[in-house]
Write an enzyme that holds these catalytic residues in place. Structure first.
Site, PDB file in Angstrom:
ATOM      1  N   THR A  12       3.704   4.407   9.226  1.00 56.46           N
ATOM      2  CA  THR A  12       4.716   4.126   8.204  1.00 56.46           C
ATOM      3  C   THR A  12       4.107   4.301   6.824  1.00 56.46           C
ATOM      4  O   THR A  12       2.908   4.088   6.618  1.00 56.46           O
ATOM      5  CB  THR A  12       5.248   2.690   8.330  1.00 56.46           C
ATOM      6  OG1 THR A  12       4.214   1.761   7.956  1.00 56.46           O
ATOM      7  CG2 THR A  12       5.718   2.384   9.742  1.00 56.46           C
ATOM      8  N   GLU A  13       4.935   4.670   5.861  1.00 51.42           N
ATOM      9  CA  GLU A  13       4.505   4.782   4.468  1.00 51.42           C
ATOM     10  C   GLU A  13       5.592   4.189   3.576  1.00 51.42           C
ATOM     11  O   GLU A  13       6.671   4.763   3.415  1.00 51.42           O
ATOM     12  CB  GLU A  13       4.238   6.236   4.085  1.00 51.42           C
ATOM     13  CG  GLU A  13       3.067   6.883   4.814  1.00 51.42           C
ATOM     14  CD  GLU A  13       1.706   6.394   4.350  1.00 51.42           C
ATOM     15  OE1 GLU A  13       1.652   5.623   3.357  1.00 51.42           O
ATOM     16  OE2 GLU A  13       0.697   6.792   4.960  1.00 51.42           O
ATOM     17  N   VAL A  14       5.296   3.023   3.019  1.00 53.24           N
ATOM     18  CA  VAL A  14       6.190   2.347   2.079  1.00 53.24           C
ATOM     19  C   VAL A  14       5.734   2.684   0.658  1.00 53.24           C
ATOM     20  O   VAL A  14       4.544   2.906   0.417  1.00 53.24           O
ATOM     21  CB  VAL A  14       6.144   0.823   2.320  1.00 53.24           C
ATOM     22  CG1 VAL A  14       6.889   0.062   1.254  1.00 53.24           C
ATOM     23  CG2 VAL A  14       6.710   0.491   3.694  1.00 53.24           C
TER      24      VAL A  14
END
Length: 303
Positions: A273-275
């Site tokens: 994931t990449e926030v």
């Protein structure tokens, strides 16, 4: 953009030596407490989960115990799910997203999946809000045999007995403005290479495995996160951070070849994931909630 004088340490075109590494270390300041933020939260989980040390990171006179949290009643017939956070210590929502998932949501999956969660892989870097470890090594390029990163080697030892037995591995990360202003320039300077920047995507996105793409799994996570925060659009070149967009909010990386954490488990379903915490459209709370939504969606998919 390329600039030969892009970082205050080192000589353009020359890789760092011991003197440059010492200069870089001197710039790293402890800004928060792993014991207060992470270990205290882990202690509160002991009544509901099995909590066990899996190693220790030691740098100079500092020692950081590493902990993993497991489902208390591990059942061989259930799918196993690995969740990792804080591989890069500065990626705050991954650490706190993993802890919140454990506290608020994981008990609801008892009897459906077996969970193994490591909320903070890189405690020294967590305290410095830093991507690299004490040795200026990126742990998320170091998940390979004879790893030079203590953090990566310890996690691989933990996972090794279960490798190939995981249904899913969800690795929680962030992409921040400092990727462009600090970490990419620092990496280029460290390696004696020219610095070439790319834009920072505004929004959440996922990294799937080039060698084992699982589009339905990624889509399930994107749909869940989209209810919490916005998904990063493609840039002017049709990609994200220099990689082509393969689906809404999804790019591919060669996980094992690059030594990425999401490549260590042998799971069928893997994702990073990449926030984007620096977005004017997102709050720190939304970033943590996005990580939790991603983990819940991944668990639901396999469980």
């Amino acid at each position: 953009m390329r600039n030969s004088h892009f970082y205050p340490i080192g000589t353009p075109g020359q890789a760092w030596g011991a003197a440059e590494l010492a200069q870089w270390r001197a710039r790293q300041v402890r800004q928060r407490s792993y014991a207060d933020d992470v270990l205290c939260a882990v202690d509160h989980l002991r009544e509901r989960f099995d909590v066990a040390p899996y190693g220790e990171v030691t740098y100079a006179d500092e020692r950081f115990p590493l902990f993993a949290i497991r489902s208390r009643h591990w059942q061989a017939h259930l799918p196993n799910v690995l969740v990792t956070g804080g591989v890069h210590g500065y990626e705050t929502s991954g650490v706190h997203g993993a802890l919140r998932f454990l506290d608020a949501h994981a008990p609801g999956y008892a009897g459906r999946v077996n969970l193994l969660v490591v909320p903070c892989v890189s405690p020294w870097a967590y305290e410095r809000i830093q991507r690299w470890n004490f040795d200026a090594i990126d742990p998320n390029r170091s998940f390979r045999a004879d790893s030079p990163a203590q953090e990566s080697a310890a996690l691989m030892r933990l996972v090794a007995p279960l490798r190939g037995q995981f249904a899913a591995h969800i690795d929680l990360h962030e992409t921040t403005d400092t990727d462009g202003s600090e970490y990419l320039p620092a990496a280029a300077a460290r390696d004696g290479k020219p610095f070439g920047s790319h834009g920072i995507p505004d929004g959440f996105y996922l990294v799937d495995d080039t060698a084992n793409p699982q589009p339905a799994f990624q889509q399930a996570i994107i749909e869940a996160v989209e209810r919490v925060t916005h998904i990063a659009p493609a840039d002017a070149h049709g990609g994200i951070i220099g990689s082509p967009l393969v689906a809404h909010g999804v790019i591919h990386y060669a996980m094992k070849e690059l030594g990425l954490c999401a490549g260590i488990s042998g799971a069928r379903y893997t994702t990073t994931t990449e926030v984007y915490p620096d977005s004017p459209q997102a709050t720190p709370e939304q970033c943590i909630a996005a990580q939790v939504a991603a983990v819940c969606a991944g668990v639901e998919f396999v469980g």
